[in-house]
Design a protein around this motif. Sequence first.
Motif, PDB file in Angstrom:
ATOM      1  N   ARG A  38       0.809  -1.225   0.000  1.00 15.22           N
ATOM      2  CA  ARG A  38       0.000   0.000   0.000  1.00 15.22           C
ATOM      3  C   ARG A  38       0.833   1.262   0.000  1.00 15.22           C
ATOM      4  NH1 ARG A  38      -4.123   0.209   4.824  1.00 15.22           N
ATOM      5  NH2 ARG A  38      -4.091   2.381   4.134  1.00 15.22           N
ATOM      6  N   GLY A  39       2.069   1.186   0.465  1.00 17.62           N
ATOM      7  CA  GLY A  39       2.867   2.403   0.603  1.00 17.62           C
ATOM      8  C   GLY A  39       4.330   2.154   0.353  1.00 17.62           C
ATOM      9  N   ILE A 286       2.225   3.420  10.352  1.00 19.43           N
ATOM     10  CA  ILE A 286       3.641   3.056  10.380  1.00 19.43           C
ATOM     11  C   ILE A 286       3.766   1.723  11.094  1.00 19.43           C
ATOM     12  CG2 ILE A 286       5.933   3.656  11.268  1.00 19.43           C
ATOM     13  CD1 ILE A 286       5.129   6.596  11.091  1.00 19.43           C
ATOM     14  N   PHE A 287       4.492   0.808  10.488  1.00 18.70           N
ATOM     15  CA  PHE A 287       4.826  -0.451  11.162  1.00 18.70           C
ATOM     16  C   PHE A 287       6.340  -0.572  11.230  1.00 18.70           C
ATOM     17  CE2 PHE A 287       6.413  -4.764  10.984  1.00 18.70           C
ATOM     18  CZ  PHE A 287       5.852  -5.277  12.146  1.00 18.70           C
ATOM     19  N   PRO A 314      12.305  -3.924  10.183  1.00 19.19           N
ATOM     20  CA  PRO A 314      11.270  -3.563   9.213  1.00 19.19           C
ATOM     21  C   PRO A 314      10.802  -2.125   9.430  1.00 19.19           C
ATOM     22  CG  PRO A 314      10.330  -4.926  10.946  1.00 19.19           C
ATOM     23  CD  PRO A 314      11.800  -4.867  11.211  1.00 19.19           C
ATOM     24  N   PHE A 315      10.443  -1.447   8.370  1.00 21.77           N
ATOM     25  CA  PHE A 315       9.921  -0.085   8.466  1.00 21.77           C
ATOM     26  C   PHE A 315       8.999   0.152   7.270  1.00 21.77           C
ATOM     27  CE2 PHE A 315       9.523   4.408   8.503  1.00 21.77           C
ATOM     28  CZ  PHE A 315       9.939   4.886   9.748  1.00 21.77           C
ATOM     29  N   LEU A 316       7.698   0.225   7.536  1.00 15.84           N
ATOM     30  CA  LEU A 316       6.680   0.414   6.514  1.00 15.84           C
ATOM     31  C   LEU A 316       5.865   1.655   6.843  1.00 15.84           C
ATOM     32  CD1 LEU A 316       5.194  -3.231   6.542  1.00 15.84           C
ATOM     33  CD2 LEU A 316       7.199  -2.442   5.261  1.00 15.84           C
ATOM     34  N   ILE A 317       5.462   2.394   5.814  1.00 18.68           N
ATOM     35  CA  ILE A 317       4.566   3.530   6.023  1.00 18.68           C
ATOM     36  C   ILE A 317       3.595   3.622   4.854  1.00 18.68           C
ATOM     37  CG2 ILE A 317       6.262   5.132   5.007  1.00 18.68           C
ATOM     38  CD1 ILE A 317       5.059   7.305   6.881  1.00 18.68           C
TER      39      ILE A 317
END
Length: 526
Positions: A38-39, A286-287, A314-317
């Motif tokens: 998604r991002g 944010i994960f 991990p770093f998702l936004i």
Amino acid sequence: MAKPNFLVIHTDQHRADCLGIEGKRRVFTPNLDYLAVRGARFSAAYSTCPVCIPQRLTFLTGQLASTHGVQGNIGIPYFPMEHSLPKELRGGGYQTALVGRTFHTVPSDDPNGFEYYVPGDPSSELKDTKDHFFAFLRNNAPALAGGYYGNGTGNNSLVAAPFHMPNEFHHTQWTTEEALRFLNVRDTGRPFFLSVGYYAPHGPLNPPAEFFNRYYNNGDVDEPAIGEWDIPPVANWNPDRTGYVNLDGELLKSVQAGYYGNITFADYQIGRILAKVARMPNTYIIFTSDHGENLGDHYLYHKSRPYEGSAHIPFLIAGPGISPLQVRDEPVGWHDILPTVLDLAGLPCPEGVDGESIVSLLETGDELDRENGDELEREKPNWREYLHSENSLRGAHAGMYPALPGQQVEGNLMYEPSWHSLTDGKWKYIWFDSSGAEQLFNLVEDPDEIIDLSTREDYSENLISWRRLLAKTLQGRPEGFTSNGEDLVAGRPHEQLSEDAEQLMQTRISQGFDIAYKHYNKPRRP
């Protein structure tokens, strides 16, 4: 325009390669993979001090460990945080909320800027009194189940087993229920910032049976990464505290089942929150995780080391205007979360913050040609070239890495008590400041850090370049790690607390306050 909401989901001790979308391990994470699609997914996100307390103070303050002063897993009560992220957001009109895993401030019932505060944390010093999760268990769990650890698992143990009570008594599901409870009762007249803290996949390695057996009953295992430079332990030690271990056979199979099962169970529960937030379109998600887990790589377990399993996170936004399917390779860390959130919220960033907003790195729908959907040319944003990470294990070191009879100690990097590293996500340089030992890895060709290039003559110029870059980074540090800005000086004290932080700790003790991990609290300097 209405201010956006923020949902920050953080797990504990979650390796970067333990997302299904990474394609490197047999971990199933459909909800987190969807969030990544998604991002933006940042492939070079690293913990700048890969243990819990320093990283969680970095989240709150936007400061590196060298700035806030806590460089190891030791905690101070009432740490001065005039400008914490929840305080800044609350002052800007946000309803701030925390459920589940806290940020390791002591005492754990001090909300430090969170207005809605439901701490439930297996690391809390208040488990027997004020912790919400353990109060829930005391009031509702089966009386003869033996409590949360009744199946023999423990917070830092290698023992792994299916959860022994119904799922509603597992910390992961309890945290999810509390997050959903907040979303149902929140003040709809204000934007919200919600921190959802999962203790998983950090031990106890106790996922529900269906998640444990998903991996245990599968004949496959992911073999630990063992470098040509690694020295095996002569024997495995206390399963409740060891950090130096040969994960093999049944031990490897059960540990991976517990660790991977914790991740997949957390993913399923995160999916419930994402489904709820899907009806709140003006929300950034944010994960991330505070640090990784060595999981047997280089004969290591737990965290605190400079290698990929421990430091790579991990770093998702995803959120309004952020284009999907992005994979960013700029190096980022937890000190960037505070300035990023404040930037997206339209609020000023306080002084004294080490991080930077990642908003300039994110591609948005505005960068598309509206007539044909083609991407427009975009100037590459000015961003840092590398991240500096560090950690001191002094005080905890002897219990984690016992020198059993016959064990090689001299020249064994497992017995180095402190280190610094630099990485741009493609290369990594490590300097052990006690002895001056060095390592150099090409992460593109050798992502498992099998081949140490520091002794190869054809990489000597590369090594010197990274060494000088670290000396420049450490220039001016009070420990005296450099002599002239170009040369590194080994043997300097690298303590878990800076002098200012230690002075504050001693002051709090004299005032009668409790502190975290007090068995490490010994006088460090004359």
